[in-house]
Design an enzyme around this catalytic site. Structure first.
Site, PDB file in Angstrom:
ATOM      1  CE1 TYR A  50      -4.148   1.519  -0.283  1.00  0.00           C
ATOM      2  CE2 TYR A  50      -3.524   2.783   1.647  1.00  0.00           C
ATOM      3  CZ  TYR A  50      -4.375   2.560   0.592  1.00  0.00           C
ATOM      4  OH  TYR A  50      -5.457   3.396   0.409  1.00  0.00           O
ATOM      5  CE  LYS A  70      -7.246   6.186   0.639  1.00  0.00           C
ATOM      6  NZ  LYS A  70      -8.343   6.960   0.006  1.00  0.00           N
TER       7      LYS A  70
END
Ligand code: NAD
Ligand code: 0WE
Length: 258
Positions: free
Chosen positions: A158, A165
């Protein structure tokens, strides 16, 4: 029972790409609750997908918007102001990182790669919220965004999106504090993994989904509808006392240690 609790309300939804998009499930939930919805598309390929979907929910407002461009955002909100005058909420369901930055070594993230991921996936919420503020109805409004556990824990591959995020989640708190005086609420839904366009081509995504369903307390994967129902709650007056919050919609996965 009032089955049209959002009738007369208007929401802007950014991030519908196709029928699997989280933003599309949220759009359908909003329309089902009686709301009017405006949709945006980032390019012509997406426009061809979005127009027929907009027709399905009788959406009369379908507009271009690339969140990387201030001019594009200005044009979107100017058009919304002239068509609608006021809005009741915004759904921000947009993220992007260069493919090379998802899966390579974390310490090799490039400056341009970092910049694009943070620009599209985090700064865009601030850019949208600032322009939505003057359009929000006198009763205030609700802004939601979509985030992922990779903001708070290390999820293999990720990578730069996790940093984006994390910035997005912090922005939710700062925006909530800044916009609260206008009775505008800002919250995020942290969704479990779902097979959408944004998850396609991610190495080992199938294995991630399989593991998730074994480890999560509810022993299943998350659906678009799970996310949409929570989104509806945050976009409606039912959540009038909640702002700045990150809510996991992940079958409880995040609470598990081993
Ligand atoms: P999706 O691909 O359907 O949606 C992503 C959207 O971002 C697309 O509509 C795309 O057109 C849009 N977009 C990308 N760059 C843009 C730009 N410059 N300007 C405007 N729009 C742009 O995938 P999704 O899974 O529905 O993703 C929606 C949100 O949900 C994202 O923020 C994603 O991080 C988040 N999320 C997804 C999952 C998952 O597993 N699918 C889990 C948690 C959170
Ligand atoms: O936020 C996301 C996906 C975001 C994303 C996906 C892509 C794929 C195609 C951003 N940019 C791109 N760029 C592309 O070129 N998710 C929460 C879904 C996701 O992505 C992962 C996940 C999960 C879950 C990547 C690695 C590990 C898990």
């Amino acid at each position: 029972m009032n089955n049209q609790p959002l009738s007369g309300k208007r929401y802007l939804v950014l991030g519908v790409a196709n029928e699997r998009s989280l933003a599309w499930a949220i759009t359908q939930a909003l329309a089902g609750a009686g709301a009017e919805v405006a949709l945006t598309y980032v390019n012509e390929a997406i426009e061809r997908r979005v127009r027929p979907l907009a027709a399905e929910v009788n959406s009369q407002v379908v507009l271009p918007c690339d969140v990387q461009s201030d001019e594009s955002l200005d044009a979107l909100f100017a058009e919304l102001k002239s068509r609608w005058g006021t809005i009741d909420g915004v759904v921000h369901s947009v993220a992007y990182a260069d493919k090379e930055d998802l899966g390579a070594r974390f310490c090799k993230i490039t400056r341009p790669g970092f910049r694009v991921a943070l620009d599209v996936s985090a700064y865009s919420l601030i850019a949208v919220a600032g322009r939505a503020e003057p359009l929000m109805s006198a009763n205030g409004g609700s802004i939601i965004t979509l985030t992922y556990l990779g903001a708070q824990r290390v999820i293999p591959n990720y990578n730069v999106m996790g940093v984006a995020k994390a910035a997005l989640e912090a922005s939710v708190r700062y925006l909530a504090a800044d916009l609260g005086l206008q009775r505008i609420r800002v919250n995020a839904i942290s969704a479990g993994p779902i097979k959408t366009l944004a998850a396609s081509g991610i190495p080992q995504f199938r294995e991630l989904l399989a593991q998730f369903a074994v480890k999560a307390p509810l022993r299943r994967n998350i659906t678009q509808d799970d996310v949409a129902q929570t989104a509806l709650f945050y976009l409606s007056p039912a959540s009038a006392g909640i702002t700045g919050e990150i809510t996991f919609v992940d079958c409880g996965y995040n609470v598990i240690g081993v």
